[in-house]
Design an enzyme around this catalytic site. Structure first.
Site, PDB file in Angstrom:
ATOM      1  N   GLN A 276     -15.081   5.760  -5.753  1.00  0.00           N
ATOM      2  CA  GLN A 276     -14.528   4.560  -5.113  1.00  0.00           C
ATOM      3  C   GLN A 276     -13.009   4.668  -5.073  1.00  0.00           C
ATOM      4  OE1 GLN A 276     -16.798   0.867  -6.831  1.00  0.00           O
ATOM      5  NE2 GLN A 276     -16.968   2.546  -8.277  1.00  0.00           N
ATOM      6  N   ASN A 277     -12.471   5.716  -5.709  1.00  0.00           N
ATOM      7  CA  ASN A 277     -11.017   5.838  -5.814  1.00  0.00           C
ATOM      8  C   ASN A 277     -10.413   6.339  -4.511  1.00  0.00           C
ATOM      9  OD1 ASN A 277     -11.476   5.036  -8.383  1.00  0.00           O
ATOM     10  ND2 ASN A 277     -11.156   7.031  -9.323  1.00  0.00           N
TER      11      ASN A 277
ATOM     12  N   ARG B 115       1.937   2.009  -3.473  1.00  0.00           N
ATOM     13  CA  ARG B 115       0.806   2.603  -4.220  1.00  0.00           C
ATOM     14  C   ARG B 115       0.569   4.053  -3.769  1.00  0.00           C
ATOM     15  NH1 ARG B 115      -4.153  -0.959  -3.550  1.00  0.00           N
ATOM     16  NH2 ARG B 115      -5.049   0.842  -4.577  1.00  0.00           N
TER      17      ARG B 115
ATOM     18  N   ASN C   5     -17.464   4.206 -20.164  1.00  0.00           N
ATOM     19  CA  ASN C   5     -16.511   3.140 -19.857  1.00  0.00           C
ATOM     20  C   ASN C   5     -15.861   2.684 -21.156  1.00  0.00           C
ATOM     21  OD1 ASN C   5     -15.317   0.542 -18.941  1.00  0.00           O
ATOM     22  ND2 ASN C   5     -16.551   0.902 -17.112  1.00  0.00           N
TER      23      ASN C   5
ATOM     24  N   GLU D 229     -15.626  -0.367 -21.922  1.00  0.00           N
ATOM     25  CA  GLU D 229     -16.379  -1.549 -22.376  1.00  0.00           C
ATOM     26  C   GLU D 229     -17.667  -1.672 -21.569  1.00  0.00           C
ATOM     27  OE1 GLU D 229     -13.279  -4.385 -21.518  1.00  0.00           O
ATOM     28  OE2 GLU D 229     -14.095  -4.725 -19.497  1.00  0.00           O
TER      29      GLU D 229
ATOM     30  N   TYR E  41       0.826  -1.211   0.000  1.00  0.00           N
ATOM     31  CA  TYR E  41       0.000   0.000   0.000  1.00  0.00           C
ATOM     32  C   TYR E  41       0.859   1.260   0.000  1.00  0.00           C
ATOM     33  CZ  TYR E  41      -4.575  -2.086   0.051  1.00  0.00           C
ATOM     34  OH  TYR E  41      -5.705  -2.761  -0.334  1.00  0.00           O
TER      35      TYR E  41
ATOM     36  N   HIS F  72     -14.611   4.247  -0.551  1.00  0.00           N
ATOM     37  CA  HIS F  72     -13.670   3.194  -0.152  1.00  0.00           C
ATOM     38  C   HIS F  72     -12.461   3.761   0.585  1.00  0.00           C
ATOM     39  CE1 HIS F  72     -15.462   0.276  -3.378  1.00  0.00           C
ATOM     40  NE2 HIS F  72     -16.198   0.367  -2.290  1.00  0.00           N
TER      41      HIS F  72
HETATM   42  C1  BJW Z   1     -11.894   3.037 -18.181  1.00  0.00           C
HETATM   43  C2  BJW Z   1     -10.656   3.521 -18.541  1.00  0.00           C
HETATM   44  C3  BJW Z   1     -10.636   4.779 -19.103  1.00  0.00           C
HETATM   45  C4  BJW Z   1     -10.312   1.607 -17.701  1.00  0.00           C
HETATM   46  N1  BJW Z   1     -11.776   5.446 -19.275  1.00  0.00           N
HETATM   47  N2  BJW Z   1     -13.016   3.700 -18.369  1.00  0.00           N
HETATM   48  C5  BJW Z   1     -23.465  -8.226  -2.487  1.00  0.00           C
HETATM   49  C6  BJW Z   1     -23.365  -9.052  -3.578  1.00  0.00           C
HETATM   50  C7  BJW Z   1     -22.144  -9.661  -3.891  1.00  0.00           C
HETATM   51  C8  BJW Z   1     -21.017  -9.477  -3.108  1.00  0.00           C
HETATM   52  C9  BJW Z   1     -21.118  -8.638  -2.009  1.00  0.00           C
HETATM   53  C10 BJW Z   1     -22.330  -8.040  -1.723  1.00  0.00           C
HETATM   54  N3  BJW Z   1     -22.126  -7.260  -0.606  1.00  0.00           N
HETATM   55  C11 BJW Z   1     -20.844  -7.367  -0.221  1.00  0.00           C
HETATM   56  C12 BJW Z   1     -20.201  -8.208  -1.046  1.00  0.00           C
HETATM   57  C13 BJW Z   1     -18.759  -8.569  -0.950  1.00  0.00           C
HETATM   58  C14 BJW Z   1     -17.824  -7.564  -1.572  1.00  0.00           C
HETATM   59  C15 BJW Z   1     -18.072  -7.550  -3.086  1.00  0.00           C
HETATM   60  O1  BJW Z   1     -18.752  -6.714  -3.641  1.00  0.00           O
HETATM   61  N4  BJW Z   1     -17.475  -8.495  -3.805  1.00  0.00           N
HETATM   62  C16 BJW Z   1     -17.635  -8.543  -5.263  1.00  0.00           C
HETATM   63  C17 BJW Z   1     -16.266  -8.404  -5.910  1.00  0.00           C
HETATM   64  C18 BJW Z   1     -18.350  -9.800  -5.616  1.00  0.00           C
HETATM   65  N5  BJW Z   1     -18.002  -6.229  -1.029  1.00  0.00           N
HETATM   66  C19 BJW Z   1     -17.429  -5.870   0.130  1.00  0.00           C
HETATM   67  O2  BJW Z   1     -16.783  -6.647   0.816  1.00  0.00           O
HETATM   68  C20 BJW Z   1     -17.645  -4.443   0.588  1.00  0.00           C
HETATM   69  N6  BJW Z   1     -18.095  -4.399   1.933  1.00  0.00           N
HETATM   70  C21 BJW Z   1     -19.373  -4.629   2.248  1.00  0.00           C
HETATM   71  O3  BJW Z   1     -20.227  -4.831   1.430  1.00  0.00           O
HETATM   72  O4  BJW Z   1     -19.623  -4.582   3.619  1.00  0.00           O
HETATM   73  C22 BJW Z   1     -20.856  -5.127   4.092  1.00  0.00           C
HETATM   74  C23 BJW Z   1     -20.677  -6.617   4.190  1.00  0.00           C
HETATM   75  C24 BJW Z   1     -19.563  -7.124   4.808  1.00  0.00           C
HETATM   76  C25 BJW Z   1     -19.391  -8.493   4.892  1.00  0.00           C
HETATM   77  C26 BJW Z   1     -20.347  -9.334   4.320  1.00  0.00           C
HETATM   78  C27 BJW Z   1     -21.457  -8.805   3.677  1.00  0.00           C
HETATM   79  C28 BJW Z   1     -21.625  -7.427   3.619  1.00  0.00           C
HETATM   80  C29 BJW Z   1     -16.305  -3.701   0.598  1.00  0.00           C
HETATM   81  C30 BJW Z   1     -15.742  -3.551  -0.755  1.00  0.00           C
HETATM   82  C31 BJW Z   1     -14.363  -2.884  -0.663  1.00  0.00           C
HETATM   83  C32 BJW Z   1     -13.671  -2.825  -2.028  1.00  0.00           C
HETATM   84  N7  BJW Z   1     -12.306  -2.473  -1.812  1.00  0.00           N
HETATM   85  C33 BJW Z   1     -11.464  -2.255  -2.968  1.00  0.00           C
HETATM   86  C34 BJW Z   1     -10.009  -2.062  -2.490  1.00  0.00           C
HETATM   87  C35 BJW Z   1      -9.849  -0.677  -1.860  1.00  0.00           C
HETATM   88  C36 BJW Z   1      -8.455  -0.482  -1.323  1.00  0.00           C
HETATM   89  C37 BJW Z   1      -7.417  -0.510  -2.395  1.00  0.00           C
HETATM   90  O5  BJW Z   1      -7.310   0.445  -3.192  1.00  0.00           O
HETATM   91  O6  BJW Z   1      -6.642  -1.491  -2.432  1.00  0.00           O
HETATM   92  O7  BJW Z   1     -11.925  -1.106  -3.699  1.00  0.00           O
HETATM   93  S1  BJW Z   1     -11.555  -3.571  -4.182  1.00  0.00           S
HETATM   94  C38 BJW Z   1     -11.430  -2.507  -5.585  1.00  0.00           C
HETATM   95  O8  BJW Z   1     -12.660  -2.597  -6.345  1.00  0.00           O
HETATM   96  C39 BJW Z   1     -11.364  -1.070  -5.033  1.00  0.00           C
HETATM   97  C40 BJW Z   1     -12.269  -0.344  -5.983  1.00  0.00           C
HETATM   98  O9  BJW Z   1     -12.749   0.856  -5.401  1.00  0.00           O
HETATM   99  C41 BJW Z   1     -13.358  -1.355  -6.259  1.00  0.00           C
HETATM  100  C42 BJW Z   1     -14.129  -1.105  -7.529  1.00  0.00           C
HETATM  101  O10 BJW Z   1     -13.275  -1.185  -8.620  1.00  0.00           O
HETATM  102  P1  BJW Z   1     -13.440  -0.191  -9.857  1.00  0.00           P
HETATM  103  O11 BJW Z   1     -13.153   1.192  -9.442  1.00  0.00           O
HETATM  104  O12 BJW Z   1     -14.719  -0.426 -10.510  1.00  0.00           O
HETATM  105  O13 BJW Z   1     -12.203  -0.646 -10.756  1.00  0.00           O
HETATM  106  P2  BJW Z   1     -12.119  -1.888 -11.770  1.00  0.00           P
HETATM  107  O14 BJW Z   1     -10.694  -2.148 -12.026  1.00  0.00           O
HETATM  108  O15 BJW Z   1     -12.957  -3.020 -11.328  1.00  0.00           O
HETATM  109  O16 BJW Z   1     -12.802  -1.319 -13.110  1.00  0.00           O
HETATM  110  C43 BJW Z   1     -12.228  -0.277 -13.861  1.00  0.00           C
HETATM  111  C44 BJW Z   1     -13.179   0.051 -14.992  1.00  0.00           C
HETATM  112  O17 BJW Z   1     -12.680   1.175 -15.681  1.00  0.00           O
HETATM  113  C45 BJW Z   1     -13.314  -1.092 -16.016  1.00  0.00           C
HETATM  114  O18 BJW Z   1     -14.689  -1.290 -16.274  1.00  0.00           O
HETATM  115  C46 BJW Z   1     -12.585  -0.552 -17.271  1.00  0.00           C
HETATM  116  O19 BJW Z   1     -13.203  -0.957 -18.488  1.00  0.00           O
HETATM  117  C47 BJW Z   1     -12.744   0.928 -17.072  1.00  0.00           C
HETATM  118  N8  BJW Z   1     -11.665   1.733 -17.633  1.00  0.00           N
HETATM  119  N9  BJW Z   1      -9.671   2.537 -18.221  1.00  0.00           N
HETATM  120  C48 BJW Z   1     -12.932   4.830 -18.905  1.00  0.00           C
HETATM  121  N10 BJW Z   1      -9.439   5.330 -19.502  1.00  0.00           N
END
Ligand code: BJW
Length: 236
Positions: free
Chosen positions: A89-90, A54, A201, A203, A51, A107
């Protein structure tokens, strides 16, 4: 107006996304090893060093045209007396660096580190937090104040987001894969409030089939072009 951003918005600044097949962090690292409370408990040295690398990268890079356009959009909306809320989320603080105000960090932030013993949390701008694992003045372990898998999102951030979504009439999702909950459900919440929805996005994502408008392309190019067409004025 509510704008939700994800890692894609910072990609053109040189911050890797998470899930892009070649360049995404999760293509090289296992989130189970780095982005869970269990990983931190198991190996705080590995997690804090990763971290901190990063964090250092976030301090090196600059906001891009998408960040700048969103900051200007907020200023112009506010000047016109219209409500605007930026949800992100960033964790990189690039929206704030571009001039956005009152950004809701769903986040957390990689620039803030919290002591797991005394609870103190503050922004860290030092060149390095080595030696690892990083420690607080009180001797407790420091962790980045980000939201890991399985952790709940900051209550105040969720409250502000829900309030904005309930009242919004235009919702824009930019650069997020829309797979991480609860934020992935925000487009649906906006629709329930009868908002029109726009996605930008590279895609299609799981929300693409339900939004009113899908614009495929780079955020740093598409956002300024769209905003120029919608709002006019000096080039965005
Ligand atoms: C472009 C581009 C350009 C590229 N122009 N576009 C309900 C259903 C299912 C699962 C769950 C649920 N509730 C909870 C869960 C579990 C879990 C979850 O969702 N898992 C899924 C993966 C299935 N969620 C959690 O655990 C959350 N907590 C929670 O819900 O608490 C209550 C609870 C607890 C316990 C049990 C039940 C409920 C917490 C989630 C925390 C996420 N943390 C992270 C890491 C943060 C720290 C770090 O930086 O290391 O957050 S994971 C990571 O993903 C980060 C991001 O904020 C997050 C989202 O990612 P993002 O921003 O969408 O990025 P990418 O890479 O996924 O996508 C990039 C996009 O950009 C792509 O689409 C590209 O195409 C596009 N792109 N270049 C435009 N130039």
């Amino acid at each position: 107006m509510v704008v939700l951003t994800g890692a894609g918005v910072s990609a053109e600044s040189g911050i890797p996304t998470f899930r892009d097949a070649l360049s995404g962090l999760w293509a090289r690292f296992d989130p189970e090893d780095l982005a869970t409370p269990e990983a931190f408990e198991r190996d705080p040295r590995l997690v804090t060093e990763w971290y901190d690398q990063r964090r250092q990268n976030c301090m090196r890079v600059k906001p891009n045209r998408a960040h700048v356009a969103l900051a200007r959009l907020q200023r112009e909306m506010n000047a016109a007396g219209r409500a605007f809320r930026l949800l992100t989320q960033n964790v990189d603080r690039l929206h704030q660096a571009a001039g956005s105000c009152d950004v809701v960090e769903l986040h957390g932030s990689i620039m803030e580190w919290r002591c797991v013993s005394c609870g103190e949390s503050r922004e860290r701008r030092e060149p390095s937090l080595a030696p690892y694992p990083s420690r607080c003045g009180c001797g407790g372990l420091l962790r980045p104040d980000v939201v890991w898998f399985g952790e709940v999102l900051p209550e105040s951030a969720v409250r502000l987001a829900c309030l904005a979504l309930e009242q919004c009439d235009l919702f824009i999702s930019v650069g997020t894969s829309a797979v991480v909950y609860p934020v992935a459900g925000f487009a649906h919440l906006a629709k329930s409030a009868s908002a029109r929805t726009l996605e930008i996005n590279l895609e299609p994502t799981p929300i693409s089939a339900t939004v009113d408008w899908l614009v495929l392309g780079q955020a740093g190019c598409r956002l300024p072009t769209l905003l120029q067409a919608a709002m006019g004025g000096e080039p965005w």
